[in-house]
Write a protein that holds these residues in place. Structure first.
Motif, PDB file in Angstrom:
ATOM      1  N   LEU A   1       0.242  57.095  45.734  1.00  0.00           N
ATOM      2  CA  LEU A   1      -0.924  57.888  45.352  1.00  0.00           C
ATOM      3  C   LEU A   1      -1.719  58.325  46.585  1.00  0.00           C
ATOM      4  N   ILE A   2      -2.169  59.579  46.561  1.00  0.00           N
ATOM      5  CA  ILE A   2      -3.107  60.070  47.566  1.00  0.00           C
ATOM      6  C   ILE A   2      -4.157  60.917  46.846  1.00  0.00           C
ATOM      7  N   GLY A   3      -5.215  61.250  47.564  1.00  0.00           N
ATOM      8  CA  GLY A   3      -6.297  62.027  46.978  1.00  0.00           C
ATOM      9  C   GLY A   3      -7.609  61.267  47.034  1.00  0.00           C
ATOM     10  N   ASN A   4      -8.680  61.923  46.658  1.00  0.00           N
ATOM     11  CA  ASN A   4     -10.006  61.304  46.741  1.00  0.00           C
ATOM     12  C   ASN A   4     -10.102  60.032  45.901  1.00  0.00           C
ATOM     13  N   ALA A   5      -9.608  60.094  44.666  1.00  0.00           N
ATOM     14  CA  ALA A   5      -9.691  58.935  43.788  1.00  0.00           C
ATOM     15  C   ALA A   5      -8.863  57.774  44.339  1.00  0.00           C
ATOM     16  N   ALA A   6      -7.678  58.094  44.884  1.00  0.00           N
ATOM     17  CA  ALA A   6      -6.823  57.049  45.448  1.00  0.00           C
ATOM     18  C   ALA A   6      -7.459  56.429  46.693  1.00  0.00           C
TER      19      ALA A   6
ATOM     20  N   ASP B   1       0.350  54.356  54.036  1.00  0.00           N
ATOM     21  CA  ASP B   1       1.785  54.333  53.730  1.00  0.00           C
ATOM     22  C   ASP B   1       2.113  55.280  52.581  1.00  0.00           C
ATOM     23  N   ASP B   2       1.238  55.340  51.569  1.00  0.00           N
ATOM     24  CA  ASP B   2       1.468  56.242  50.443  1.00  0.00           C
ATOM     25  C   ASP B   2       1.466  57.700  50.893  1.00  0.00           C
ATOM     26  N   ARG B   3       0.523  58.038  51.752  1.00  0.00           N
ATOM     27  CA  ARG B   3       0.443  59.424  52.242  1.00  0.00           C
ATOM     28  C   ARG B   3       1.709  59.788  53.022  1.00  0.00           C
ATOM     29  N   ILE B   4       2.171  58.902  53.868  1.00  0.00           N
ATOM     30  CA  ILE B   4       3.371  59.177  54.664  1.00  0.00           C
ATOM     31  C   ILE B   4       4.578  59.402  53.752  1.00  0.00           C
ATOM     32  N   GLU B   5       4.726  58.552  52.718  1.00  0.00           N
ATOM     33  CA  GLU B   5       5.849  58.685  51.793  1.00  0.00           C
ATOM     34  C   GLU B   5       5.826  60.046  51.087  1.00  0.00           C
ATOM     35  N   ILE B   6       4.654  60.446  50.600  1.00  0.00           N
ATOM     36  CA  ILE B   6       4.546  61.706  49.858  1.00  0.00           C
ATOM     37  C   ILE B   6       4.763  62.904  50.775  1.00  0.00           C
ATOM     38  N   GLU B   7       4.173  62.881  51.968  1.00  0.00           N
ATOM     39  CA  GLU B   7       4.289  64.023  52.875  1.00  0.00           C
ATOM     40  C   GLU B   7       5.692  64.138  53.457  1.00  0.00           C
ATOM     41  N   ASN B   8       6.399  63.023  53.631  1.00  0.00           N
ATOM     42  CA  ASN B   8       7.777  63.091  54.121  1.00  0.00           C
ATOM     43  C   ASN B   8       8.702  63.754  53.108  1.00  0.00           C
ATOM     44  N   THR B   9       8.342  63.661  51.821  1.00  0.00           N
ATOM     45  CA  THR B   9       9.176  64.258  50.764  1.00  0.00           C
ATOM     46  C   THR B   9       8.721  65.668  50.394  1.00  0.00           C
ATOM     47  N   PHE B  10       7.427  65.828  50.147  1.00  0.00           N
ATOM     48  CA  PHE B  10       6.922  67.105  49.633  1.00  0.00           C
ATOM     49  C   PHE B  10       6.101  67.903  50.646  1.00  0.00           C
ATOM     50  N   GLY B  11       6.012  67.414  51.867  1.00  0.00           N
ATOM     51  CA  GLY B  11       5.251  68.147  52.871  1.00  0.00           C
ATOM     52  C   GLY B  11       3.755  67.870  52.781  1.00  0.00           C
ATOM     53  N   ASN B  12       3.007  68.590  53.577  1.00  0.00           N
ATOM     54  CA  ASN B  12       1.563  68.383  53.635  1.00  0.00           C
ATOM     55  C   ASN B  12       0.920  68.638  52.275  1.00  0.00           C
ATOM     56  N   GLN B  13       0.024  67.747  51.886  1.00  0.00           N
ATOM     57  CA  GLN B  13      -0.646  67.859  50.587  1.00  0.00           C
ATOM     58  C   GLN B  13      -2.149  68.066  50.808  1.00  0.00           C
ATOM     59  N   ASN B  14      -2.502  69.293  51.054  1.00  0.00           N
ATOM     60  CA  ASN B  14      -3.904  69.645  51.254  1.00  0.00           C
ATOM     61  C   ASN B  14      -4.268  70.727  50.256  1.00  0.00           C
ATOM     62  N   GLN B  15      -4.861  70.300  49.154  1.00  0.00           N
ATOM     63  CA  GLN B  15      -5.197  71.246  48.090  1.00  0.00           C
ATOM     64  C   GLN B  15      -6.590  71.824  48.288  1.00  0.00           C
ATOM     65  N   MET B  16      -6.719  73.089  47.872  1.00  0.00           N
ATOM     66  CA  MET B  16      -8.032  73.716  47.759  1.00  0.00           C
ATOM     67  C   MET B  16      -8.149  74.266  46.342  1.00  0.00           C
ATOM     68  N   VAL B  17      -9.348  74.225  45.817  1.00  0.00           N
ATOM     69  CA  VAL B  17      -9.601  74.685  44.453  1.00  0.00           C
ATOM     70  C   VAL B  17     -10.699  75.737  44.475  1.00  0.00           C
TER      71      VAL B  17
END
Length: 626
Positions: free
Chosen positions: A42-47, A279-295
């Motif tokens: 998990l990554i993100g503000n809540a995580a 560690d969670d961020r590294i796992e996610i970014e290694n698979t799906f790339g950078n996760q920087n959302q804007m809304v």
């Protein structure tokens, strides 16, 4: 678009919570996700918030235990009685418990406040106990009974301790004026803690000390005397040399610290390598790339422009993918979309949500350009008041704009409040300037270190530490100056500096040592970058303030002795009575270096001279300085 959410047998989910990141319902939901039968990251503000709560709860306890043991060790080494540390810890410990307990009336406190408040309260206010008990023992040495000695100690300690506490409270009040909410939260908790410490030192500690006087006496032991005889002679002789060197250090530090590199986004709160969130961020970014959302929250009155805006945003080089209700409708999937999913893009009839996955990091030039490109697209269709741009990058950029303003506000308010307190306490126009210059100089030296090491600073740590160190370490300068002025009633400025070093050094070194070690302990134990920076800066700040107060301040007091006299209210009647006695010749220190220790003869020297003439005959042997 498929690889955005499914790749190498891994699926990427976007989870939207009903309540805030800090709510118990959100925490319970994340617990449920982590307890699924599948491996999850998990990554993100809540995580990040979830991880911070879990980590801080554990690390705060460990940090308090380690700091408590270290503080006890320092107190046992520097105290002359094994029972004294028990009294110090008892008085401040009660204050810490009262402060932490009364946080219930505030409501929610931030993870940073929770992690550092108790340790900082202990480190910042234990010197009040040390100052009072040290004075109490001095009064007892005059032959007074315990209760009489404590009455005198309270009278003589009330002014410097009150001034010290008020300056510390002032720095925390200044933090509360930050536009960043954490400043108000941390400021009010720490200010409240100082008030509780002051109350326990003046109301509880005197009772404990008098009632346990026999225990104190029976547990006496040898300790470091810290008379600084050779050091004081060096300080007197080098009073026109060392200040130049200190200025050569402080002035460049002022410019260097103003050029520090800061980080503002959520990465400032992420754990360091080895922590769960990292560690969670590294796992996610290694698979799906950078996760920087804007809304983008687009005013529903411009719903007809959403499709065109979404298409242009998707064409941007820095944007990986775009999700919006209009794009889903164009794909023909709207009829298959459940209502709960549609509500993610359109709720309450006021705004429509456009979600962008970007390819840029949260901060830096690429992130700034991405935001500028997005805003340029929006500007071609709607006015700036028709949308909100949210996300880690826009938040970091907005925060960056407020930092300079916040720093200026905090600095001006803290300097002004502390300056007023010093003016009232010393009734002098020049002394507050000298004291503030010394302490602020130590802050500049401290904050120049990250620049020299090329280490980015978490902005919130920089803002808060600068104010805290001013209010906390000014205590050392107040104590030393108070002892200097007291000695100045009966001796010249050279002898006054030596007496001030002898009477102040142990208390200052003990207090600064506790602050320094507590700060470095926080920095070593914590895995949260914000708290690591905070702890290291506090540790360095305590050490730099200690050095400047013991070496730079005494020389300034000697150099500006006459200007201080002329700018202090009723100086001749209050402090500078030593001029009537006369000043001793610093050249006579060569006699004392041979081991001869005598008191200054009141009638042997010429008053008002920086290097008084030697007296004749029989009087000369009575002028030797210890």
């Amino acid at each position: 678009q498929l690889e955005t959410f499914y790749k190498d047998k891994n699926a990427l989910f976007q989870v939207i919570f009903d309540e805030t990141d800090y709510s118990e319902k959100t925490t319970a939901a994340i617990d449920g996700i982590k307890n699924l039968d599948v491996e999850t990251y998990l990554i993100g503000n809540a995580a990040t918030t979830y991880n911070s709560i879990k980590v801080i709860s554990k690390q705060t306890t460990v940090c308090m235990i380690v700091v408590f043991v270290i503080v006890l060790a320092i107190l046992f080494l520097t105290s002359s009685s094994f029972f004294e540390p028990v009294l110090y810890i008892a008085a401040i410990g009660v204050a810490v418990i009262l402060n932490m307990g009364t946080n219930l009336f505030i409501g929610n406190i931030s993870y940073m406040t929770k992690s550092v408040a108790a340790v900082l309260q202990l480190a910042l206010t234990i010197d009040y106990s040390i100052f009072l008990l040290h004075r109490y023992k001095q009064e007892k040495e005059k032959g007074l009974k315990p209760d009489e000695a404590m009455v005198n100690a309270l009278k003589r300690s009330f002014s410097p301790i009150s001034a010290s506490s008020l300056t510390t409270i002032s720095s925390f009040i200044a933090i509360m004026f930050m536009s960043y909410t954490l400043g108000f939260n941390l400021g009010i908790v720490l200010a409240k803690g100082v008030v509780f410490s002051l109350l326990t030192v003046f109301l509880l500690l005197p009772v404990l000390a008098v009632k346990t006087d026999r225990a104190i006496a029976k547990s006496e032991h040898r300790t470091f005397k810290m008379e600084f005889r050779h050091t004081s002679k060096f300080i007197v002789k080098s009073r026109f040399i060392l200040p130049v060197l200190f200025l050569a250090l402080i002035i460049p530090s002022f410019f260097l610290q103003s050029n520090n590199t800061f980080v503002y986004g959520n990465r400032a709160s992420f754990g360091s390598e080895g922590s769960a969130i990292y560690d969670d961020r590294i796992e996610i970014e290694n698979t799906f790339g950078n996760q920087n959302q804007m809304v983008i929250l687009l005013d529903n009155r411009h719903a007809d422009k959403e499709a065109a805006i979404s298409a242009e945003l998707a064409a941007l080089e820095s944007v990986d993918s775009v999700q919006s209700l209009s794009l889903i409708e164009q794909s023909g999937a709207a009829d298959m979309m459940p209502e709960s999913f549609a509500l993610q893009f359109y709720r309450n009839g006021n705004y429509r949500r456009i979600i962008m996955n970007t390819l840029v990091p949260e901060e830096g030039e690429e992130a700034k350009k991405c935001v500028q490109d997005v805003e340029a697209v929006l500007a071609r269709y709607v006015d700036s008041d028709a949308y909100y741009l949210l996300g880690e990058t826009p938040s970091a950029l907005d925060t960056e704009k407020t930092v300079d303003y916040d720093y200026d506000v905090i600095t001006i308010i803290s300097l002004a409040l502390v300056g007023v307190i010093l003016i009232i306490n010393f009734r002098s126009a020049l002394l507050p300037i000298l004291l503030l210059f010394v302490i602020q100089g130590s802050v500049y030296i401290n904050m120049a270190v990250p620049y020299l090491l090329n280490t980015p600073i978490v902005f919130i740590g920089y803002l808060i530490v600068s104010a805290i160190l001013l209010g906390a370490t000014i205590d050392y300068a107040i104590l030393f100056t108070s002892n200097y002025l007291e000695a100045r009633k009966v001796s010249d400025k050279f002898e006054a500096v030596k007496r001030a070093l002898k009477t102040s050094s142990k208390a200052i070194i003990t207090s600064a040592g506790i602050l320094t070690i507590a700060g470095f302990t926080i920095g070593l134990i914590s895995t949260m970058p914000t708290i690591v920076v905070f702890g290291e800066a506090v540790g360095r700040g305590g050490l730099s303030a200690l050095i400047l107060v013991l070496f730079f301040l005494p020389q300034l007091l000697m150099i500006f002795d006459k200007p201080i006299k002329y700018t202090t209210y009723k100086a001749n009647k209050t402090f500078f009575k030593g001029d009537k006695i006369g000043e001793c010749d610093e050249n006579r220190e060569s006699d004392s270096e041979k081991g001869e220790n005598s008191e200054t003869n009141p009638q042997s020297v010429k008053a008002g001279s920086d290097s008084p003439e030697k007296s004749d005959g029989d009087n000369e042997s009575q002028n030797k300085v210890d």
